[in-house]
Each structure stands twice: as structure tokens, then as C-alpha cells.
Design a protein around this motif. Structure first.
Motif, PDB file in Angstrom:
ATOM      1  N   ILE A  95       0.843  -1.196   0.000  1.00 62.50           N
ATOM      2  CA  ILE A  95       0.000   0.000   0.000  1.00 62.50           C
ATOM      3  C   ILE A  95       0.881   1.249   0.000  1.00 62.50           C
ATOM      4  N   HIS A  96       1.942   1.197   0.800  1.00 64.92           N
ATOM      5  CA  HIS A  96       2.868   2.333   0.858  1.00 64.92           C
ATOM      6  C   HIS A  96       3.523   2.578  -0.503  1.00 64.92           C
ATOM      7  N   MET A  97       3.861   1.496  -1.207  1.00 66.42           N
ATOM      8  CA  MET A  97       4.512   1.628  -2.523  1.00 66.42           C
ATOM      9  C   MET A  97       3.503   1.895  -3.634  1.00 66.42           C
ATOM     10  N   ASP A  98       2.214   1.804  -3.304  1.00 66.09           N
ATOM     11  CA  ASP A  98       1.137   2.039  -4.255  1.00 66.09           C
ATOM     12  C   ASP A  98       1.201   1.062  -5.430  1.00 66.09           C
ATOM     13  N   ILE A  99       1.438  -0.217  -5.104  1.00 63.69           N
ATOM     14  CA  ILE A  99       1.388  -1.267  -6.117  1.00 63.69           C
ATOM     15  C   ILE A  99       0.505  -2.398  -5.597  1.00 63.69           C
ATOM     16  N   PHE A 100      -0.050  -3.189  -6.509  1.00 64.20           N
ATOM     17  CA  PHE A 100      -0.871  -4.326  -6.096  1.00 64.20           C
ATOM     18  C   PHE A 100      -0.134  -5.630  -6.346  1.00 64.20           C
ATOM     19  N   ARG A 101      -0.100  -6.480  -5.334  1.00 65.55           N
ATOM     20  CA  ARG A 101       0.326  -7.866  -5.454  1.00 65.55           C
ATOM     21  C   ARG A 101      -0.582  -8.679  -4.527  1.00 65.55           C
ATOM     22  N   PRO A 102      -1.121  -9.794  -4.998  1.00 61.60           N
ATOM     23  CA  PRO A 102      -1.906 -10.638  -4.086  1.00 61.60           C
ATOM     24  C   PRO A 102      -1.026 -11.162  -2.955  1.00 61.60           C
ATOM     25  N   VAL A 103      -1.558 -11.129  -1.738  1.00 64.55           N
ATOM     26  CA  VAL A 103      -0.839 -11.570  -0.545  1.00 64.55           C
ATOM     27  C   VAL A 103      -1.702 -12.590   0.185  1.00 64.55           C
ATOM     28  N   CYS A 104      -1.088 -13.641   0.693  1.00 64.51           N
ATOM     29  CA  CYS A 104      -1.824 -14.575   1.551  1.00 64.51           C
ATOM     30  C   CYS A 104      -1.053 -14.808   2.839  1.00 64.51           C
ATOM     31  N   GLY A 105      -1.777 -15.172   3.891  1.00 58.90           N
ATOM     32  CA  GLY A 105      -1.176 -15.375   5.199  1.00 58.90           C
ATOM     33  C   GLY A 105      -1.383 -16.785   5.715  1.00 58.90           C
ATOM     34  N   PHE A 106      -1.281 -16.913   7.039  1.00 56.65           N
ATOM     35  CA  PHE A 106      -1.405 -18.232   7.660  1.00 56.65           C
ATOM     36  C   PHE A 106      -1.737 -18.025   9.138  1.00 56.65           C
ATOM     37  N   ASP A 107      -2.853 -18.570   9.603  1.00 54.21           N
ATOM     38  CA  ASP A 107      -3.272 -18.639  11.011  1.00 54.21           C
ATOM     39  C   ASP A 107      -4.719 -18.226  11.206  1.00 54.21           C
TER      40      ASP A 107
END
Length: 330
Positions: A260-272
Motif C-alpha cells: 500500500i505504501h509503494m502504491d502497487i498491487f500484489r496478491p498476498v496470503c497469510g497463515f493462522d
């Protein structure tokens, strides 16, 4: 020789339930009593003193030994779910439970730790967050001086069971869903957990399987389960990759904030599946673990060990979710 575990399996109930029936505990249905009694008769089972001791609280106390991260409050949610799930089940099983923390024993040898636990009348231990560097606890488990259940680490012997989800499969599942839902995705930035962690090793194995199957490329960077480290890694590398897979929700939050800070989109996934994921403002795939249920099952397994059962590997289910604010408010 017929054991209490054999009776429980034959009757289709938990070992603790067999123990309650044998010791005439209230609040057990007549149907359950009949099933247990029939199994006892058919198997010609003779109750042993260990099972009787469990129900009469003569087996001693049990301890929850937690590796709490004192440098952040963000993981408190997981630890509190662990404690709540275990204590609720301990009350149900009529077991006296106390909570201890790793930092209390940093300078003790295995022999000193054993003496301390015995001085507190500890008969069984549930261990949360053990790493490869916790050699004193490794010695304690190997000694079989106590009945142990280890959460998220592969320790099994005659007195020790391990419990947790299939972390390899869960990491594979959530990464695959994210990659396939955001095509084309050929280059993966994977932010892994602690270098000495058992779950880190298992989750990395799941990622390596996905990379082989999909013929992808992957850069692995160690984030130490730190939101700040994950943010810094994403700031440096995320722009060069198609998908960011994180081995924890906390690191996924850090990575998403960097994007968000870099103003670019990449899909992100987490765990828990921690509650904080619902407040990020961006929906992300994650693996949902029911920490309270895992801990309750660990306490139940400890009760079965105290009642004479043998150590084993217990695998719990996981689910994939996309957490949003509406799902977590109450």
C-alpha cells in the motif's frame, strides 16, 4: 492386555469418558454408561490405578508451557486461545492446570526443570512453541518423566503425543489458491517464519511442492514471524514478484502495508486466521486454525496419556478463508 484406550475405542467414546463411567461420575448419560459397561464386559477389562487416579485428581497437576513472544502483543490472541481452550477442557476432565512460560526456565538444565515440575506436583505438560534450539525441553520429553503433548512439533514416544494441523498441506493449499486465483503468477516471494521452527520447515516443504508442481520460481526470505521484517522484505523485493506468500498473518499484514505504501498491487496470503486480518482493509487468503479447539484436543490427549494411553500423532483439520471485518465483529 486390554487397556482403557481399547475400551474407549470399542465403545466409541473418549478415554476420559470411560474413566468417568468407571468412577461413577455424574452427568454421564445412561446410554453412554451402557455402552462403556458393555465394552468393559465384552473385553474383560480390569480398571487400572492410573485411570482411576485421573478421575480422582490423584494424578497430579498439568502444566501449559507456552513460548510467549515478549517483544510484541500481536501474538497474544493465539496464546490466549490456547490457554482458554486448554483450561476449559481441563475443567471438564477434572484436571488441575497451571500456566508456565519458557522464559521462566531459560537458565535451568533438564534435571533442574524436572525437579521444579515435580515439586509443583506436575504429572503432565502441554508444550506450545518448542523450537529446535530448545534442547532442555527435548531432553525433558525424551526422559519420559512426564506425560507430554507437544503442539506443532514432531515429538512422539511412549509418553508423548504431538498435535497440530498438517502445516505442509495447509501452506500448499493457501498458496495454490492464491496463485491460481491471480493468473498469470509465475514468480513467488515467500516470507518464511523462524529459522529454528518446526512449522517453518513444514510450511516451506509445502511451498517447495507447489513450486515443483506448477513449475514456478520462488525467492525465500526469512521474516521471523515479524510484521516489521516482512514489511521491509516486501519493500525491497515485492515489486519484482507476482505473488507474496507469507507464513503468518502478522507477516502478511506487514507485506500488505508495504505494498500500500509503494502504491502497487500484489496478491498476498497469510497463515493462522487471526482477528487482526479482518482490520487490514484488504481481504487476503489465509489458513484458519482453531487454536482453542487444538488446545482443548491437546488437553484431552494429555488426559488419555495420564489414563494409560500411548503417545501418537494427532492431526487436526484446517480451513481456507478470506477474512473480512464483518466476519470478526460481534
Amino acid at each position: 492386555m486390554v487397556s482403557i484406550r481399547d475400551v474407549a475405542r470399542h465403545a466409541g467414546v473418549a478415554i476420559s469418558t470411560v474413566s468417568k463411567v468407571l468412577n461413577n461420575y455424574p452427568n454421564v448419560s445412561e446410554e453412554t454408561k451402557d455402552k462403556v459397561t458393555k465394552s468393559v464386559e465384552e473385553l474383560n477389562f480390569v480398571p487400572n490405578s492410573v485411570a482411576a487416579a485421573l478421575s480422582s485428581k490423584q494424578a497430579g497437576r498439568v502444566a501449559l508451557l507456552i513460548n510467549s513472544n515478549l517483544s510484541t502483543n500481536a501474538k497474544d490472541e493465539i496464546d490466549m486461545q490456547y490457554i482458554a481452550g486448554a483450561l476449559e477442557k481441563a475443567m471438564e476432565l477434572n484436571l488441575d492446570a497451571i500456566t508456565l512460560f519458557f522464559f521462566m526456565f531459560h537458565h535451568k538444565t533438564a534435571e533442574e526443570l524436572t525437579r521444579y515440575l515435580k515439586s509443583q506436583s506436575i504429572a503432565g505438560i502441554i508444550i506450545y512453541g518448542i523450537t529446535k534450539e530448545d534442547t532442555v525441553l527435548h531432553e525433558l520429553i525424551a526422559s519420559e518423566e512426564f506425560k507430554c503433548v507437544v503442539v506443532d512439533a514432531p515429538f512422539v514416544n511412549g509418553s508423548t503425543s504431538c498435535i497440530g494441523i498438517d502445516h505442509c498441506r495447509a501452506q500448499y493449499d493457501v498458496a495454490k489458491k492464491t496463485v491460481e486465483g491471480n493468473k498469470p503468477s509465475r514468480r513467488i516471494l515467500y516470507i518464511s517464519g523462524k529459522r529454528d521452527g518446526y512449522v517453518t520447515e513444514q510450511r516451506l516443504a509445502g511451498m517447495e511442492r507447489l513450486i515443483r508442481e506448477k513449475n514456478l520460481t520462488m525467492l525465500v526470505k526469512n521474516g521471523e514471524f515479524s510484521e516489521l521484517q516482512a514489511r521491509n522484505i516486501a519493500m525491497e523485493y515485492a515489486a519484482q514478484y507476482d505473488v507474496v506468500v507469507c507464513a503468518s498473518d502478522l507477516m502478511a499484514i506487514g507485506a500488505m502495508k508495504a505494498l500500500i505504501h509503494m502504491d502497487i498491487f500484489r496478491p498476498v496470503c497469510g497463515f493462522d486466521g487471526i482477528v487482526l486480518m479482518g482490520y487490514v482493509g484488504k481481504q487476503m487468503n489465509t489458513v484458519k486454525q482453531n487454536f482453542a479447539a487444538i488446545s482443548a484436543r491437546a488437553m484431552e490427549e494429555l488426559g488419555e496419556l495420564l489414563a494409560g494411553g500411548m503417545g501418537r500423532n494427532v492431526v487436526m483439520k484446517h480451513t481456507l478463508v478470506r477474512m473480512k471485518y464483518e466476519d470478526i465483529i460481534c
